[in-house]
Write a protein that holds these residues in place. Structure first.
Motif, short mmCIF file in Angstrom:
data_model
loop_
_atom_site.label_atom_id
_atom_site.label_comp_id
_atom_site.label_asym_id
_atom_site.label_seq_id
_atom_site.Cartn_x
_atom_site.Cartn_y
_atom_site.Cartn_z
N VAL A 1 0.85 -1.19 0.00
CA VAL A 1 0.00 0.00 0.00
C VAL A 1 0.88 1.24 0.00
O VAL A 1 1.87 1.31 0.76
CB VAL A 1 -0.92 0.03 1.26
N GLU A 2 0.56 2.19 -0.83
CA GLU A 2 1.30 3.46 -0.84
C GLU A 2 0.43 4.55 -0.24
O GLU A 2 -0.72 4.73 -0.66
CB GLU A 2 1.69 3.85 -2.27
N ILE A 3 1.00 5.26 0.74
CA ILE A 3 0.28 6.35 1.41
C ILE A 3 1.01 7.65 1.09
O ILE A 3 2.23 7.74 1.27
CB ILE A 3 0.28 6.15 2.95
N ASP A 4 0.26 8.64 0.63
CA ASP A 4 0.85 9.96 0.38
C ASP A 4 1.32 10.55 1.72
O ASP A 4 0.50 10.72 2.64
CB ASP A 4 -0.22 10.88 -0.26
N ALA A 5 2.62 10.85 1.82
CA ALA A 5 3.17 11.30 3.10
C ALA A 5 2.75 12.73 3.45
O ALA A 5 2.91 13.16 4.59
CB ALA A 5 4.70 11.21 3.08
N VAL A 6 2.22 13.44 2.49
CA VAL A 6 1.78 14.82 2.76
C VAL A 6 0.29 14.84 3.11
O VAL A 6 -0.12 15.38 4.15
CB VAL A 6 2.06 15.74 1.55
#
Lengths: 349, 168
Positions: A269-274
């Protein structure tokens, strides 16, 4: 029970064995008198170093031996003493002009061609420029400049100060080496490999390091500055739909700062760090989940090393958490069953 | 706090702060390095301190954190002799006002040492020479030198305490 003075002496000399170490710590905790004795004996070590060093150190360069070193003095007295010594030095050397930089006050030693400042020292160059070097500064003094190797000081006039690959010049400025950075204060020109910039006020210049570990730290530090959520929060977001995290890390993906979280069920899963939003979810072969959660492991690791976690990974019997701590990357290994910290260390090249 | 006040205080309390750090790290050379870190942090944080603040107490709070950071940097090395929980208590012992009297007494007592003992103290504490090297230079066994160092330290301590009590 060992004589307290002997026990403390052995502690300060690094001679305690394991049993003595236990007794030492037990007595530090339990006996106020023992702590007071430790303080007095430790103070004596520091005072002896200063007392005897100032008496034993030879004069260096063309400078006179300072008459004020080692004495306790208030700033106005010190300033007056410095001026007085400067005047005495000028009188002493009026008939024999100096041919190079001169120590006009303070206490210094020369070790392998390097000046080691024992007590704050003022150096005067032939053109009248001065360098006021802080105690413990180490530097090579040239006819027109100072190569700082440690410490720092205040500079007035046409002095060129080189340190950590940068050359600093200006009318009146201060340069101090702190860890791997230069802290520069004043209206200055900074030359780094021929690239010149001007700076006013405080400027921090980092040493250019080529070690892989340092490059990794720089990358993580930059990513952390851009991220608005933590690794722990990213794991929480990634596991909302179920599954246990088995790996998570902060990284840059095509110009975007993301947290990549791998789940035991076989997903990445990729989560936008911003924004903290999930931006991608793909199948991925992953390992089995450990007994304790990665979120727990991070919490335990951050209690041990209070920085910011950038990566967490499951190994054979342990969970390794990578933490940005100051200007270092520190890893902490947590037992994946008990949650105990089993090892920690600084990432090295 | 103005820069001039800060410098005055750092000069005045240097030995106390170094002594405090020595007590926490048990290594004079490390203590000297960490003192530099403390001084730099104080310079950067001087706006946070008032002119009339208790300077040593302020330095203590910074020094203990610097020591904790240093201990973490040594995370690979398990030998940390002073328990972390005791750092604050030991550092607090330095928050007193009579250190200058002690330094003066120590100066007198050092001057009264016999030449050989003064040489040993000077080699060990002024120049930071390792005991093993000193033993070789002085043609003494390591054990004999350790014993001599302790004897001299204790003699100095007793002399200082006597002077401070007014019974030199």
């Amino acid at each position: 029970m060992i004589d307290p003075a002997l026990l403390i002496h052995r502690y300060l000399e690094g001679l305690l064995d394991a049993e003595e170490g236990r007794e030492f710590n037990a007595r530090v905790k339990a006996e106020p008198e023992f702590r007071a004795l430790l303080a007095r004996m430790s103070y004596d070590v520091a005072a002896l170093r200063n007392l005897l060093a100032s008496e034993a150190a030879p004069a260096s360069l063309h400078g006179p031996r300072s008459a004020v070193s080692g004495l306790r003095f208030a700033w106005p007295v010190a300033a007056a003493a410095a001026v007085l010594i400067g005047i005495v030095a000028m009188v002493l050397f009026s008939g024999t002009p100096a041919t190079g930089p001169t120590v006009i006050s303070g206490k210094t030693e020369t070790v392998n061609g390097r000046m080691v400042v024992k007590e704050t020292a003022v150096i005067r160059f032939l053109d009248g420029a001065t360098a006021e070097l802080e105690s413990s500064t180490e530097a090579v003094i040239h006819s027109k400049g100072v190569d700082l190797q440690r410490g720092g000081g205040r500079f007035r006039g046409a002095v060129r100060v080189s340190a950590l690959g940068a050359i600093v010049s200006g009318g009146e400025f201060k340069v101090v080496i702190h860890a791997d950075s230069l802290i520069i204060n004043g209206d200055v020109e900074i030359d780094r490999g021929g690239l010149r910039t001007r700076s006013t006020g405080e400027k921090i210049v980092a040493r250019e390091k080529r070690g892989a570990e340092h490059r990794e730290w720089v990358r993580h530090d930059r990513e952390l500055r851009q991220a608005s959520i933590t690794l722990e929060r990213a794991i929480e977001i990634a596991t909302r739909k179920g599954g246990a995290a088995v790996e998570a890390k902060l990284e840059e993906d095509e110009g975007k700062i993301v947290f990549e979280v791998k789940l035991a069920g076989g997903e990445k899963v990729e989560i936008d760090a911003v924004s903290g939003e999930e931006i991608d979810r793909d199948p991925e072969k992953t390992s089995a989940a450990p007994a304790i959660t990665l979120a727990n492991a991070i919490e335990i690791a951050l209690r041990d090393v209070p920085g910011k976690a950038v990566e967490v990974d499951v190994e054979k019997d342990a969970i390794e958490v990578l933490i940005v701590w100051g200007d270092r990357l520190v890893w902490v290994k947590i037992d994946s069953k008990s949650g105990a910290v089993v090892d920690r260390g600084i990432e090295e090249d | 706090m103005r820069e001039e006040t800060l410098v005055t205080n750092i000069i005045r309390h240097k030995r106390v702060i170094e002594g405090m750090i020595t007590a926490l790290v048990a290594d004079s050379a490390v203590a000297e390095d960490l003192f530099q870190e403390v001084a730099i942090i104080m310079t950067r944080k001087r706006e946070e301190a008032t002119e009339d603040c208790r300077f040593v107490a302020w330095a203590r709070s910074i020094a203990v954190n610097v020591v904790r950071d240093w201990r973490k940097r040594l995370a690979r090395h398990p030998l940390q002799l002073l328990d972390d929980a005791s750092l604050d208590e030991v550092a607090a012992e330095f928050d007193r006002d009579d250190w200058d009297d002690r330094r003066q007494a120590l100066k007198h007592c050092t001057e009264e040492l016999p030449a050989r003992e003064r040489q040993v103290v000077e080699m060990r504490y002024a120049h930071g020479e390792p005991v093993a090297e000193m033993a070789s230079t002085l043609s003494m066994s390591r054990g004999a030198l350790d014993t001599m160092l302790y004897r001299v330290r204790k003699a100095l301590y007793m002399c200082v305490e006597g002077r401070l009590r007014g019974t030199p």
